[in-house]
Design a protein around this motif. Structure first.
Motif, mmCIF file in Angstrom:
data_model
loop_
_atom_site.group_PDB
_atom_site.id
_atom_site.type_symbol
_atom_site.label_atom_id
_atom_site.label_comp_id
_atom_site.label_asym_id
_atom_site.label_seq_id
_atom_site.Cartn_x
_atom_site.Cartn_y
_atom_site.Cartn_z
ATOM 1 N N SER A 129 0.743 -1.167 0.099
ATOM 2 C CA SER A 129 -0.147 0.073 -0.021
ATOM 3 C C SER A 129 0.871 1.202 -0.138
ATOM 4 O O SER A 129 2.050 1.166 0.463
ATOM 5 N N LEU A 130 0.317 2.300 -0.575
ATOM 6 C CA LEU A 130 0.854 3.605 -0.361
ATOM 7 C C LEU A 130 0.618 4.447 0.920
ATOM 8 O O LEU A 130 -0.534 4.065 1.068
ATOM 9 N N PRO A 131 1.264 5.183 1.249
ATOM 10 C CA PRO A 131 0.838 6.202 2.408
ATOM 11 C C PRO A 131 -0.256 7.116 2.081
ATOM 12 O O PRO A 131 -0.537 7.612 0.998
ATOM 13 N N GLY A 132 -1.331 6.735 2.924
ATOM 14 C CA GLY A 132 -2.816 7.506 2.550
ATOM 15 C C GLY A 132 -3.659 6.576 1.879
ATOM 16 O O GLY A 132 -4.922 7.023 2.134
ATOM 17 N N ASP A 133 -3.162 5.274 1.473
ATOM 18 C CA ASP A 133 -4.265 4.517 1.140
ATOM 19 C C ASP A 133 -5.452 3.927 2.259
ATOM 20 O O ASP A 133 -4.915 4.098 3.322
ATOM 21 N N ASP A 134 -6.554 3.799 1.649
ATOM 22 C CA ASP A 134 -7.518 3.361 2.524
ATOM 23 C C ASP A 134 -8.154 2.001 2.093
ATOM 24 O O ASP A 134 -7.616 1.519 1.072
ATOM 25 N N ALA A 135 -9.142 1.559 2.724
ATOM 26 C CA ALA A 135 -9.633 0.152 2.153
ATOM 27 C C ALA A 135 -10.472 0.135 0.940
ATOM 28 O O ALA A 135 -10.742 -0.730 0.357
ATOM 29 N N SER A 136 -10.793 1.417 0.387
ATOM 30 C CA SER A 136 -11.372 1.411 -0.585
ATOM 31 C C SER A 136 -10.458 1.294 -1.772
ATOM 32 O O SER A 136 -10.916 1.204 -3.132
ATOM 33 N N THR A 142 -1.061 -7.940 -10.762
ATOM 34 C CA THR A 142 -0.837 -8.068 -12.254
ATOM 35 C C THR A 142 0.815 -7.480 -12.270
ATOM 36 O O THR A 142 1.229 -7.034 -11.181
ATOM 37 N N PRO A 143 1.552 -8.141 -13.398
ATOM 38 C CA PRO A 143 2.994 -7.710 -13.454
ATOM 39 C C PRO A 143 3.172 -6.035 -13.218
ATOM 40 O O PRO A 143 4.061 -5.757 -12.759
ATOM 41 N N LYS A 144 2.262 -5.398 -13.570
ATOM 42 C CA LYS A 144 2.324 -4.035 -13.806
ATOM 43 C C LYS A 144 2.412 -3.301 -12.444
ATOM 44 O O LYS A 144 3.090 -2.669 -11.939
ATOM 45 N N GLU A 145 1.343 -4.012 -11.512
ATOM 46 C CA GLU A 145 1.061 -3.383 -10.205
ATOM 47 C C GLU A 145 2.126 -3.871 -9.512
ATOM 48 O O GLU A 145 2.628 -3.146 -8.476
ATOM 49 N N ILE A 146 2.644 -5.223 -9.699
ATOM 50 C CA ILE A 146 3.730 -5.532 -8.752
ATOM 51 C C ILE A 146 5.012 -4.677 -9.046
ATOM 52 O O ILE A 146 5.590 -4.318 -7.925
ATOM 53 N N GLN A 147 5.218 -4.408 -10.095
ATOM 54 C CA GLN A 147 6.319 -3.683 -10.590
ATOM 55 C C GLN A 147 6.225 -2.322 -9.853
ATOM 56 O O GLN A 147 7.316 -1.485 -9.662
ATOM 57 N N GLU A 148 5.099 -1.653 -10.039
ATOM 58 C CA GLU A 148 4.937 -0.260 -9.456
ATOM 59 C C GLU A 148 4.827 -0.260 -8.197
ATOM 60 O O GLU A 148 5.243 0.814 -7.487
ATOM 61 N N PHE A 149 4.182 -1.105 -7.186
ATOM 62 C CA PHE A 149 4.016 -1.177 -5.882
ATOM 63 C C PHE A 149 4.864 -2.042 -4.980
ATOM 64 O O PHE A 149 5.150 -1.727 -3.921
ATOM 65 N N GLY A 150 5.392 -3.039 -5.829
ATOM 66 C CA GLY A 150 5.890 -4.258 -4.951
ATOM 67 C C GLY A 150 5.194 -5.235 -4.401
ATOM 68 O O GLY A 150 4.004 -4.967 -3.859
ATOM 69 N N SER A 151 5.406 -6.372 -4.325
ATOM 70 C CA SER A 151 4.835 -7.432 -3.891
ATOM 71 C C SER A 151 4.957 -7.745 -2.160
ATOM 72 O O SER A 151 5.959 -7.131 -1.464
ATOM 73 N N ARG A 152 4.083 -8.425 -1.782
ATOM 74 C CA ARG A 152 4.078 -8.630 -0.252
ATOM 75 C C ARG A 152 3.413 -10.052 0.061
ATOM 76 O O ARG A 152 2.489 -10.451 -0.794
ATOM 77 N N GLN A 153 3.610 -10.712 1.148
ATOM 78 C CA GLN A 153 3.260 -11.953 1.663
ATOM 79 C C GLN A 153 2.040 -11.342 2.669
ATOM 80 O O GLN A 153 2.600 -10.884 3.531
#
Length: 216
Positions: A129-136, A142-153
């Motif tokens: 998540s990014l700072p300021g993200d909420d539950a919404s 997707t590969p693009k989202e993982i590259q942009e935000f990083g993956s987590r377990q």
């Protein structure tokens, strides 16, 4: 649990029967042999020997019933205990899957029910998540989202409840098993097996390895 309580149950049954003179056959037989012709009872009344014989016969019947009841209690399994075992096995079968989460496409969702059939371990993936993200804010894997935000377990433990319900005890992951075509409505994926969570989202069974897809 029933197996551990069975001796207590049998002992209680024995005491109840003893209290009602259901096992006093030897005393009754001795009494009838030593009192021939008539048998005195309370108040001075004298009862014919036939009444004493009837008492012995009645007591004999009670004794036989008592013995049968105790034997049945010892050898017959408890139906409710068997039902619990069946439910545990069913829970293991229905919840033990990998799932697709339509709110988080391509993110892994896996539930492994423990051997006790009453608890489970969840493991999965997501993106950070990014700072300021909420539950919404909903993101997939997707590969693009993982590259942009990083993956987590992610992982947590929970319980299997009666009625094929599942809970992590956090007030969020509270759901129920929803078989395909068992419900009508417009929440989505009613035609798929899966877990319907309290927020309306449904994790859909997806057990094919290497073929993670968006639910539906």
């Amino acid at each position: 649990m029933y197996a551990r309580l069975r001796p207590v149950f049998i002992s209680a049954l024995y005491l109840i029967i003893r209290q009602s003179d259901g096992l006093s056959l030897p005393k009754q037989r001795l009494f009838s042999r030593h009192n021939l012709g008539v048998v005195p009872i309370d108040g001075g009344e004298r009862r014919p020997i036939s009444s004493a014989t009837e008492n012995v016969t009645r007591t004999t019947f009670q004794s036989y019933v008592a013995v049968v009841a105790i034997v049945v209690a010892m050898v017959v399994p408890n139906p409710s205990y068997a039902l619990v075992s069946t439910n545990d096995a069913l829970a293991t079968t229905i919840f033990n899957h990998e799932y697709s989460d339509p709110l988080h496409p391509l993110c892994k969702r896996k539930i492994a029910v423990n051997e006790d059939g009453m608890t489970f371990h969840y493991s999965g993936t997501g993106v950070k998540s990014l700072p300021g993200d909420d539950a919404s804010v909903l993101r997939g894997c997707t590969p693009k989202e993982i590259q942009e935000f990083g993956s987590r377990q992610s992982a947590f433990d929970g319980e299997i409840l009666s009625g094929n319900k599942i809970t992590a005890g956090d007030g969020i992951h509270e759901g129920i098993w929803e078989p395909a075509n068992s419900k009508t409505g417009n929440l989505g994926y009613e035609d798929k097996d899966g877990i319907r969570w309290n927020d309306g989202n449904k994790w859909v069974v997806n057990d094919k390895p290497g073929t993670e897809k968006t639910a539906g």
